[in-house]
Design an enzyme around this catalytic site. Sequence first.
Site, PDB file in Angstrom:
ATOM      1  N   ARG A 186      25.723 -11.683 -40.163  1.00 54.25           N
ATOM      2  CA  ARG A 186      26.055 -10.612 -41.114  1.00 54.25           C
ATOM      3  C   ARG A 186      25.609 -10.990 -42.521  1.00 54.25           C
ATOM      4  O   ARG A 186      25.788 -12.135 -42.949  1.00 54.25           O
ATOM      5  CB  ARG A 186      27.560 -10.311 -41.083  1.00 54.25           C
ATOM      6  N   GLU A 232      13.951 -11.740 -51.351  1.00 52.58           N
ATOM      7  CA  GLU A 232      14.637 -12.800 -52.101  1.00 52.58           C
ATOM      8  C   GLU A 232      14.596 -14.128 -51.356  1.00 52.58           C
ATOM      9  O   GLU A 232      14.501 -15.187 -51.971  1.00 52.58           O
ATOM     10  CB  GLU A 232      16.104 -12.412 -52.341  1.00 52.58           C
ATOM     11  N   VAL A 233      14.737 -14.073 -50.045  1.00 52.64           N
ATOM     12  CA  VAL A 233      14.777 -15.295 -49.244  1.00 52.64           C
ATOM     13  C   VAL A 233      13.480 -15.369 -48.433  1.00 52.64           C
ATOM     14  O   VAL A 233      13.176 -14.462 -47.646  1.00 52.64           O
ATOM     15  CB  VAL A 233      16.005 -15.316 -48.302  1.00 52.64           C
ATOM     16  N   HIS A 277      13.122 -12.008 -42.336  1.00 57.49           N
ATOM     17  CA  HIS A 277      14.361 -11.443 -41.804  1.00 57.49           C
ATOM     18  C   HIS A 277      14.227  -9.934 -41.671  1.00 57.49           C
ATOM     19  O   HIS A 277      13.607  -9.269 -42.498  1.00 57.49           O
ATOM     20  CB  HIS A 277      15.577 -11.814 -42.654  1.00 57.49           C
TER      21      HIS A 277
HETATM   22  P1  DGP Z   1      15.867  -9.835 -49.019  1.00 53.93           P
HETATM   23  O1  DGP Z   1      16.067  -9.203 -50.371  1.00 53.93           O
HETATM   24  O2  DGP Z   1      15.178  -8.907 -48.053  1.00 53.93           O
HETATM   25  O3  DGP Z   1      15.195 -11.202 -49.114  1.00 53.93           O
HETATM   26  O4  DGP Z   1      17.313 -10.047 -48.427  1.00 53.93           O
HETATM   27  C1  DGP Z   1      18.001 -11.250 -48.456  1.00 53.93           C
HETATM   28  C2  DGP Z   1      19.386 -10.961 -47.953  1.00 53.93           C
HETATM   29  O5  DGP Z   1      19.975 -12.196 -47.578  1.00 53.93           O
HETATM   30  C3  DGP Z   1      20.317 -10.325 -48.993  1.00 53.93           C
HETATM   31  O6  DGP Z   1      20.710  -9.038 -48.496  1.00 53.93           O
HETATM   32  C4  DGP Z   1      21.511 -11.253 -49.077  1.00 53.93           C
HETATM   33  C5  DGP Z   1      21.356 -12.147 -47.860  1.00 53.93           C
HETATM   34  N1  DGP Z   1      21.770 -13.518 -48.076  1.00 53.93           N
HETATM   35  C6  DGP Z   1      21.282 -14.370 -49.014  1.00 53.93           C
HETATM   36  N2  DGP Z   1      21.888 -15.569 -48.920  1.00 53.93           N
HETATM   37  C7  DGP Z   1      22.758 -15.477 -47.879  1.00 53.93           C
HETATM   38  C8  DGP Z   1      23.673 -16.386 -47.275  1.00 53.93           C
HETATM   39  O7  DGP Z   1      23.794 -17.557 -47.677  1.00 53.93           O
HETATM   40  N3  DGP Z   1      24.409 -15.931 -46.232  1.00 53.93           N
HETATM   41  C9  DGP Z   1      24.277 -14.666 -45.752  1.00 53.93           C
HETATM   42  N4  DGP Z   1      25.051 -14.311 -44.728  1.00 53.93           N
HETATM   43  N5  DGP Z   1      23.422 -13.764 -46.292  1.00 53.93           N
HETATM   44  C10 DGP Z   1      22.683 -14.174 -47.340  1.00 53.93           C
END
Ligand code: DGP
Length: 120
Positions: free
Chosen positions: A30, A96-97, A101
């Site tokens: 999630r 962002e990551v 995903h």
């Molecule tokens: P994007 O902007 O497409 O790279 O989405 C990255 C998503 O990852 C953002 O919706 C928040 C989520 N996210 C970032 N860090 C973490 C984490 O440590 N745990 C979880 N569960 N989600 C995370």
Amino acid sequence: MPEETIFSKIICKEIPADIVYQDELVTAFRDINPQAPTHVLIIPNRVIPTVDDLEEADEPTIGRMVRVAMTIARDEGIADDGYRLIVNCREHGGQEVYHLHLHLMGGRPLGPMLLRKDGL
Ligand code: DGP
């Protein structure tokens, strides 16, 4: 070899996350900052930085990611009403990551796909 990411730490359970599915190719958990009642991220276990880095050998993985998203949507009870799958790529895509995903979002009407700006 791409660098390990925060998501790599989730895969190996070094940092906590609400993991809803895991197999030898993919992990689903999630989103920490949900944008919809259901917001799950489906990721490859191997670090692939962006969708633009996919190779032919990754086709089983990307296929699995989509099939797992479909199954989770059914399990969450959002499949009949419908849902959205999103992959953001690099800066203009809002990524962002840098660990590929697939966002699975649903549980309410999600509205238009993009906020339109003047001149597109
Ligand atoms: P994007 O902007 O497409 O790279 O989405 C990255 C998503 O990852 C953002 O919706 C928040 C989520 N996210 C970032 N860090 C973490 C984490 O440590 N745990 C979880 N569960 N989600 C995370």
